[in-house]
Design a protein around this motif. Structure first.
Motif, PDB file in Angstrom:
ATOM      1  N   LYS A 106       0.826  -1.211   0.000  1.00 13.06           N
ATOM      2  CA  LYS A 106       0.000   0.000   0.000  1.00 13.06           C
ATOM      3  C   LYS A 106       0.862   1.263   0.000  1.00 13.06           C
ATOM      4  N   ALA A 107       1.982   1.211   0.712  1.00 11.98           N
ATOM      5  CA  ALA A 107       2.859   2.387   0.772  1.00 11.98           C
ATOM      6  C   ALA A 107       3.405   2.725  -0.615  1.00 11.98           C
ATOM      7  N   ALA A 108       3.595   1.689  -1.455  1.00  8.77           N
ATOM      8  CA  ALA A 108       4.094   1.947  -2.808  1.00  8.77           C
ATOM      9  C   ALA A 108       3.033   2.660  -3.635  1.00  8.77           C
ATOM     10  N   VAL A 109       1.777   2.281  -3.441  1.00 12.32           N
ATOM     11  CA  VAL A 109       0.695   2.961  -4.166  1.00 12.32           C
ATOM     12  C   VAL A 109       0.620   4.414  -3.705  1.00 12.32           C
ATOM     13  N   GLU A 110       0.816   4.636  -2.410  1.00 13.28           N
ATOM     14  CA  GLU A 110       0.834   6.003  -1.898  1.00 13.28           C
ATOM     15  C   GLU A 110       1.951   6.808  -2.570  1.00 13.28           C
ATOM     16  N   SER A 111       3.116   6.185  -2.699  1.00 12.93           N
ATOM     17  CA  SER A 111       4.257   6.880  -3.303  1.00 12.93           C
ATOM     18  C   SER A 111       3.984   7.267  -4.754  1.00 12.93           C
ATOM     19  N   ILE A 112       3.383   6.360  -5.505  1.00 16.75           N
ATOM     20  CA  ILE A 112       3.181   6.676  -6.921  1.00 16.75           C
ATOM     21  C   ILE A 112       2.070   7.712  -7.070  1.00 16.75           C
ATOM     22  N   VAL A 113       1.084   7.682  -6.188  1.00 13.65           N
ATOM     23  CA  VAL A 113       0.046   8.715  -6.248  1.00 13.65           C
ATOM     24  C   VAL A 113       0.651  10.080  -5.897  1.00 13.65           C
ATOM     25  N   LEU A 114       1.564  10.102  -4.924  1.00 16.18           N
ATOM     26  CA  LEU A 114       2.287  11.339  -4.611  1.00 16.18           C
ATOM     27  C   LEU A 114       3.014  11.850  -5.855  1.00 16.18           C
ATOM     28  N   ALA A 115       3.713  10.922  -6.536  1.00 15.38           N
ATOM     29  CA  ALA A 115       4.463  11.306  -7.736  1.00 15.38           C
ATOM     30  C   ALA A 115       3.518  11.873  -8.789  1.00 15.38           C
ATOM     31  N   GLY A 116       2.348  11.243  -8.940  1.00 14.63           N
ATOM     32  CA  GLY A 116       1.375  11.707  -9.925  1.00 14.63           C
ATOM     33  C   GLY A 116       0.832  13.082  -9.587  1.00 14.63           C
ATOM     34  N   LEU A 117       0.492  13.291  -8.323  1.00 10.94           N
ATOM     35  CA  LEU A 117      -0.056  14.591  -7.922  1.00 10.94           C
ATOM     36  C   LEU A 117       0.992  15.683  -8.104  1.00 10.94           C
ATOM     37  N   ALA A 118       2.256  15.345  -7.832  1.00 10.95           N
ATOM     38  CA  ALA A 118       3.327  16.343  -7.925  1.00 10.95           C
ATOM     39  C   ALA A 118       3.688  16.675  -9.370  1.00 10.95           C
ATOM     40  N   ASN A 138       1.240  16.862 -11.817  1.00 10.64           N
ATOM     41  CA  ASN A 138      -0.001  17.315 -12.452  1.00 10.64           C
ATOM     42  C   ASN A 138      -0.759  16.224 -13.194  1.00 10.64           C
ATOM     43  N   CYS A 139      -0.602  14.985 -12.750  1.00  9.43           N
ATOM     44  CA  CYS A 139      -1.329  13.883 -13.380  1.00  9.43           C
ATOM     45  C   CYS A 139      -2.745  13.771 -12.812  1.00  9.43           C
ATOM     46  N   GLU A 140      -3.600  13.159 -13.586  1.00  8.70           N
ATOM     47  CA  GLU A 140      -4.891  12.744 -13.052  1.00  8.70           C
ATOM     48  C   GLU A 140      -4.690  11.366 -12.448  1.00  8.70           C
ATOM     49  N   ILE A 141      -5.273  11.148 -11.273  1.00 14.41           N
ATOM     50  CA  ILE A 141      -5.138   9.851 -10.620  1.00 14.41           C
ATOM     51  C   ILE A 141      -6.312   8.978 -11.055  1.00 14.41           C
ATOM     52  N   GLU A 142      -5.992   7.848 -11.650  1.00 14.03           N
ATOM     53  CA  GLU A 142      -7.031   6.907 -12.086  1.00 14.03           C
ATOM     54  C   GLU A 142      -7.407   6.013 -10.909  1.00 14.03           C
ATOM     55  N   LYS A 143      -8.689   6.014 -10.581  1.00  9.90           N
ATOM     56  CA  LYS A 143      -9.101   5.205  -9.425  1.00  9.90           C
ATOM     57  C   LYS A 143      -9.155   3.727  -9.769  1.00  9.90           C
ATOM     58  N   ARG A 144      -9.610   3.427 -10.969  1.00 12.79           N
ATOM     59  CA  ARG A 144      -9.789   2.019 -11.327  1.00 12.79           C
ATOM     60  C   ARG A 144      -8.675   1.558 -12.268  1.00 12.79           C
ATOM     61  N   THR A 145      -7.751   0.827 -11.707  1.00  8.52           N
ATOM     62  CA  THR A 145      -6.660   0.293 -12.528  1.00  8.52           C
ATOM     63  C   THR A 145      -6.426  -1.148 -12.101  1.00  8.52           C
ATOM     64  N   MET A 146      -5.606  -1.829 -12.863  1.00  8.61           N
ATOM     65  CA  MET A 146      -5.288  -3.199 -12.469  1.00  8.61           C
ATOM     66  C   MET A 146      -3.889  -3.594 -12.931  1.00  8.61           C
ATOM     67  N   PHE A 147      -3.437  -4.716 -12.439  1.00  8.64           N
ATOM     68  CA  PHE A 147      -2.118  -5.212 -12.831  1.00  8.64           C
ATOM     69  C   PHE A 147      -2.241  -6.294 -13.898  1.00  8.64           C
ATOM     70  N   THR A 190      12.189  15.514  -3.201  1.00  9.27           N
ATOM     71  CA  THR A 190      11.375  16.300  -2.278  1.00  9.27           C
ATOM     72  C   THR A 190      10.253  15.453  -1.690  1.00  9.27           C
ATOM     73  N   LEU A 191       9.663  14.603  -2.532  1.00 10.31           N
ATOM     74  CA  LEU A 191       8.588  13.732  -2.050  1.00 10.31           C
ATOM     75  C   LEU A 191       9.145  12.659  -1.104  1.00 10.31           C
ATOM     76  N   GLY A 192      10.433  12.379  -1.230  1.00  9.06           N
ATOM     77  CA  GLY A 192      11.058  11.374  -0.373  1.00  9.06           C
ATOM     78  C   GLY A 192      10.729   9.946  -0.778  1.00  9.06           C
ATOM     79  N   ILE A 193      10.361   9.739  -2.057  1.00  8.67           N
ATOM     80  CA  ILE A 193       9.950   8.391  -2.460  1.00  8.67           C
ATOM     81  C   ILE A 193      11.131   7.539  -2.920  1.00  8.67           C
ATOM     82  N   ARG A 221      -2.848  13.574  -0.966  1.00 13.25           N
ATOM     83  CA  ARG A 221      -2.672  14.977  -1.362  1.00 13.25           C
ATOM     84  C   ARG A 221      -2.260  15.818  -0.141  1.00 13.25           C
ATOM     85  N   ALA A 222      -2.828  15.486   0.995  1.00  8.40           N
ATOM     86  CA  ALA A 222      -2.519  16.248   2.214  1.00  8.40           C
ATOM     87  C   ALA A 222      -1.058  16.081   2.633  1.00  8.40           C
ATOM     88  N   LYS A 223      -0.420  15.044   2.131  1.00  8.36           N
ATOM     89  CA  LYS A 223       0.987  14.807   2.496  1.00  8.36           C
ATOM     90  C   LYS A 223       1.970  15.486   1.536  1.00  8.36           C
TER      91      LYS A 223
END
Ligand code: ADP
Ligand code: ZN
Ligand code: MG
Length: 513
Positions: free
Chosen positions: A62-74, A76-85, A210-213, A323-325
């Motif tokens: 889960k922490a990895a998903v958090e990291s990539i969402v941080l990268a996306g928000l930083a 200017n990406c749109e975060i896709e809620k429904r994705t799969m592997f 800066t994100l520390g990922i 986003r709050a992080k």
């Protein structure tokens, strides 16, 4: 061979980057609990999941998903809620599962962008954009996607000359890295010069840091970049055939490898040939690119939905909590350095772009006061860079500097109150960077003291003027540039310890009076 500048007159260069970044700051791998530990004994952090033993079930980190969402928000990406592997077919010893678990057409992060500011020599590479008066320009680079995947094992080829498999006697495999969380960012083919590509990579690296990922070490390979490049005649809109460059493991290699490929492709095309779609290796010692393999097409890999992992359905709460992080990003920091601390644009950019230097700067200003911000920035950006001038990556070497924020704050105070001259300040700075310690102590140890006493300076200035009557006459005749000569002579007579401001004042009184 022609120069890149010559080629760019006739041809438009099209570059797209693929940037892999290992999430080194996480504790465990992407789909199992194995530790992520740089430098661990080979093959000690492995388990049935990351080795792909039958029946093992992956559990996403889960922490990895958090990291990539941080990268996306930083970015200017749109975060896709429904994705799969998916499983991407891959047969090679460094991936014993025989497939890589990766994302398909829809990644966690889609449709982002970064604005690049180019100035100086970097801006000069591009002639086809409108520039500001200072020669700089800004260009927006679209990001196609950032997806999550897993890294392969590390192979060490023994017995060859250059560590590559060709010519090796045998190979060793360390599966510790296998299954490590890896993000891949893909840009649109929007970059137009090697300098823009380098700037993109530098900017992205600073954002990730800066994100520390990740530790984003290009040297150690935790951040790596492939450069896709093609040429087309100016005015044409269709894309030319591209080659893909590997082994661009420093900012310099990224720039120089692309520059080489531009000239090579132009030569092929101008001789009536065609560029072959292939993967090439940047040979850093021979300074040329060599073919590695001709390109597979996407069909060769085949993607199958991963049956052992449920599709994602990220909640708004999760995305908002990430986003709050978000920390303050380099671009916002730059604006703050300009508005609140009075740094000029270019200085603010350099300072904000280097996470470590920026933190050091802010700590120093917190002690020394905002009024000293520019003086602190000047020493850090000009003198420190010159002192550490070894690499094109200021940050790696900033760590070597032994000066502390408190010592630097004290130093600018000693310059400001006239205890030492700014020239002496530079010397003290150099000593502090090399040896550490306390500014006041260095000043005393070196016997530095600025003489600001007007009487003492008047005596010296009068001697200088008396000794150069011809120059004084020329000055009075309008050759005002001679003032620098008088200041220099007075300074020399005072062995560099005279206060230049007072010397100038006394000179003005004597020469104009
Ligand atoms: P591939 O299927 O070869 O991986 P992609 O379409 O996935 O190619 O693109 C990979 C990268 O190459 C992207 O960054 C993209 O912007 C860039 N790219 C695609 N076509 C070109 C081209 N003709 N010239 C330069 N870069 C290109
Ligand atoms: Zn494992
Ligand atoms: Mg691709």
């Amino acid at each position: 061979m022609r120069s890149v500048e010559q080629v760019l007159r006739d041809w438009e260069v099209v570059i797209g980057l693929e940037v892999h970044c290992e999430l080194t700051t996480l504790n465990s791998k992407m789909f199992c609990g194995c530790a992520l530990q740089h430098g661990a004994e080979p093959n000690t952090n492995v388990c049935p999941v990351c080795l792909g033993l039958p029946g093992a079930l992956p559990v996403p980190n889960k922490a990895a998903v958090e990291s990539i969402v941080l990268a996306g928000l930083a970015t200017n990406c749109e975060i896709e809620k429904r994705t799969m592997f998916y499983r991407k077919g891959y047969f090679y010893p460094d991936m014993s599962k025989n497939f890589q678990t990766t994302q398909g057409p829809v990644a966690f992060c889609m449709r982002g962008w970064l604005d690049l500011e180019l100035d100086g020599a970097g801006a000069a590479e591009r002639a086809d954009v409108e520039k500001d008066r200072d020669g700089s320009y800004t260009t927006r680079i679209a990001i196609t996607r950032i997806h999550m995947e897993e890294d392969a094992a590390k192979m060490i080829h023994v017995g060859g000359t250059d560590g590559r498999i060709a010519g090796a006697d045998h190979s060793l495999i360390d599966y510790n890295r296998c299954g490590a969380p890896l993000t891949e960012l893909v840009t649109e083919p929007d970059l137009r010069t090697p300098a823009e590509a380098r700037r993109f990579m530098q900017k992205l690296r600073q954002i990730y840091l800066t994100l520390g990922i990740s530790d984003c070490s290009m040297e150690a390979g935790s951040m790596r970049c492939d450069g896709n490049i093609s040429l087309r005649r100016r005015g044409e809109t269709a894309l030319g055939t591209k080659t893909e460059l590997k082994n661009l493991n420093s900012f310099k290699s990224l720039h120089d490898g692309l520059a080489y490929e531009i000239v090579r492709q132009a030569q092929v095309l101008e001789e009536g040939g065609t560029v072959k779609q292939e993967t090439r290796h940047w040979d850093i010692t021979r300074k040329r690119t060599v073919v590695m393999r001709t390109k597979e097409t996407a069909d060769d890999y085949r993607l199958f939905p991963e049956p052992d992992l449920a599709p994602y359905d990220l909640s708004d709460e999760f995305i908002d909590s990430v986003r709050a992080k978000l920390p303050e990003l380099p671009e916002t920091k730059k604006a703050r350095y300009q508005a609140d601390l009075g740094l000029p644009s270019h200085d603010a950019l350099l300072m904000a772009d280097d996470a470590m230097l920026g933190a050091f700067f802010e700590e120093t200003v917190a002690i020394a006061g905002v009024r000293q911000a520019r003086a602190v920035a000047n020493l850090l950006l000009n003198d420190l860079a010159a002192l550490l001038n070894a690499s094109d990556e200021v940050e790696a070497s900033t760590e070597d500097a032994r000066i502390t924020p408190a010592a630097l704050a004290a130093l600018v105070g000693l310059i400001d109150d006239g205890t030492i001259s700014s020239g002496q300040g530079k010397q003290v700075f150099a000593t502090l960077v090399r040896e550490g310690g306390d500014a006041q102590a260095v000043v005393e140890a070196e016997g530095m003291r600025q003489v600001s006493d007007a009487d003492a300076i008047e005596t010296v200035v009068d001697q200088v003027l008396a000794g150069n009557p011809d120059k004084v006459a020329q000055y009075r005749d309008g050759k005002k540039g001679l003032k620098g000569f008088f200041v220099g002579q007075a300074m020399r007579a005072m062995r560099g310890q005279g206060n230049p401001k007072v010397i100038n004042e006394v000179l003005d009184r004597r020469l104009e009076g």
